[in-house]
Every structure is written in C-alpha cells, then in structure tokens.
Design an enzyme around this catalytic site. Sequence first.
Site, PDB file in Angstrom:
ATOM      1  N   ASP A  78       4.674  -0.373  -4.643  1.00  0.00           N
ATOM      2  CA  ASP A  78       3.684   0.497  -4.017  1.00  0.00           C
ATOM      3  C   ASP A  78       4.210   0.997  -2.677  1.00  0.00           C
ATOM      4  OD1 ASP A  78       3.412  -2.206  -3.063  1.00  0.00           O
ATOM      5  OD2 ASP A  78       1.496  -1.674  -2.147  1.00  0.00           O
ATOM      6  N   GLU A 139       1.683  -4.943  -2.160  1.00  0.00           N
ATOM      7  CA  GLU A 139       2.165  -5.564  -0.923  1.00  0.00           C
ATOM      8  C   GLU A 139       1.702  -4.811   0.312  1.00  0.00           C
ATOM      9  OE1 GLU A 139       4.594  -6.398   2.564  1.00  0.00           O
ATOM     10  OE2 GLU A 139       4.481  -4.480   1.492  1.00  0.00           O
TER      11      GLU A 139
END
Length: 371
Positions: A78, A139
């Site tokens: 991400d 994350e």
Amino acid sequence: MSIVDPNVSALSVWLALESPTHHLPGVNGMMDLVTKEVEGLPIAVERLPGRDGLGDSLILRAGLDNGEPAVAVMSHLDTVHPVGTSAKDLPVRIEGDRLYGPGVYDMKGGAWLALQAFKQVAKAGSAKRPMVFLFTPDEEIGSPTTRGVIEDIGRASVAVLVTEPAREGGKIVTARKGVGRFEVKLEGRPAHSGSRHADGRSAIREAAHQILAIEAMTDYARGITTSVALVGGGTAANVIPQHAWFSVDCRVTSLVDGQMMESRILGLKPHDPDVTIKISGGMNRPPYEKSMAVAGLFETARAIAAGIGFDLQDCPMTGGGSDGNFTAALGIPTLDGLGIDGDGAHTLKEYALISSIAPRQALIKGLLETV
C-alpha cells in the site's frame, strides 16, 4: 519516454498500478502482480483475505522444509498517494539515475527488488533454511489488520528483513521509535455566542488548553515527541462550540517511555469541569531497539555488502515506525531499511535511485542464503 533497463521496465509496471491503502482494486491488484511473478517457481503461495474494507495479504514460502526457523522478508504494497497522482502530479519517469513515481521509494522499489532476490534463491535452492515473504496491505495506516500475522511469522523466524526504503546514502535501519496514536473528543455546552455567551462552555477552547498541554510533553532530550496535526469542531460562527476533536501522534525511544506517555495522554483531565473529554488509542507500534542480536545481524549484512563491493552503514534511531517494530519488540533480530535508495517518501518529489537496485537486491539475496 521508452524504458530500456529491464529492471526499471518491470518495476514501472508496479508503479503504474496505484495502490493507496483504502483503494481495494489497486492493493489487491498488486497482490495479483506478485502472484503472477512466482507462477511456475518452487514457491508456495497463500493468500489471506482482507478484512475491515482493506486488501488481502500474501505469504510466499520457499527454501528448505527442514523444520528450522525461517528467514522472513516483509514488504507492504500500500502507498499514500491518491489514485490519479501518476497521471498528473507524479508521473512515472526517468531523469538520469532517478526513477520517479508514486510509492517507488516507499516502498514498491524495495518490495520489487526483494522479490527478485527471493525468486533467485528459490530457483537456485541455495537457502540454508525455510524462507517466508509476507506482503501486507495496510502498513501506511499502522497495520491494523495484519499485526497478528506479522508477529506470528516473526515468532517462527530466526531473522526478519524489512524492505522499507534506505536512508540517506543507502544506510539501513536498526532502531526505530515507538509510535502512539490517540483520538481526543470533547463535548461542551452550546449557546448563542451573542445573547447567551456566558451560558456556553466551549469545546474548542478546552481543546486549545489540551493541545498546548500535549505539545508541551515533547522532550527532545529523551527522544519523546508529541504533536497534534488534525483538529476540528464547532457548528456555526455564532454558536459556542459544543463539540471538538483532535488527534495526537506520540513517538518514544523505549518501552518504559511508551507506557509512561500512554498513561499521561489517556489520563488528561478537563481544564473546564463543565467540558467532558473522551480519549481513545494508545501505543500502536512498540519501540524497535538495537539489541545485541540486531547488531550481530547487522554485522552479517555488512560482511555480505563488503563482498558485493559497498560499505553498508546504519543510521541512528529513526522516528518513523514500520512493521519491523513489531518483530524487533518480540526479540527477533530485525533489519529494516533494506529497500531501494532514494528520497521524497510521501511527497510529490518521490524517487528511487536506479543504480541502487542491483547492489541492494544482491544484499538481500546474500542474507537469504547466509542467515
């Protein structure tokens, strides 16, 4: 502009698929790209369905199945840039040794080069122990759905290699501050700001007192920082505000300081007794300290780097958190910042150094074969 370097061409495919954390098609599309890359190789693939509206995770397994603890690699797919960034503000392009693009530095470049190393070792059968590679989707927002699997893989590993980006000059990370996040909500008493001003109890005024108190908790000598970067409240310009809210970011260097700061922030009392305060949150990433085991693993990496032809250094404890915080806090030797070199994380000037791909890929390959 045509891209002729095969490494850059392959990595650019990853950059073209934008994957901000909450964009499910992009994040899961990245997991699809990884899966496609390992088809036909001696690599087992396990895909964990996402939850809470976030993307899937991917676990790759290879190497010897000899019952020994694994060497684990961890990457997140991400990014922070919204969809459309590459079309307008940060197009994928090459300028000299720099490859620009959303997430190239943090951290698609590191994830990609580590995957190439993992594939090389898997194909060659040159690992001394099992290898595990975890790709996560969240994350950038604190790993709320993946902390459990990160810690489970960490506990079953002899070492963890995290492919967050390198620091200035290619330095890796052997220590990170712990991170705390808190939400503060305040409720006062509304009143007309002209005719009934004295009847009101301003939630925003109370928030101002609390924000100043929290900011004053910063202690640079101890490595403690507190900051309020998001704030809101009120209903109209002529109403004493009934509601207000703000968020708190806290960074600490030790577990003891983390416990102390969590207690201080959660224990805040109202300056005005007629205003109520509700505080939630806590320390969500424990400090990652440079233990003797971490220092030993770093020396192994330095020796491998010397054989490749470069002098590997680490940087002082950094303020940013990562998934390496979770595994290091469990006592698992963890090296971080093993990803691509470059600069501009989370900005529209983000770039990676093309010349860093080959040596850093070789470093991770060497670690997978040595640890």
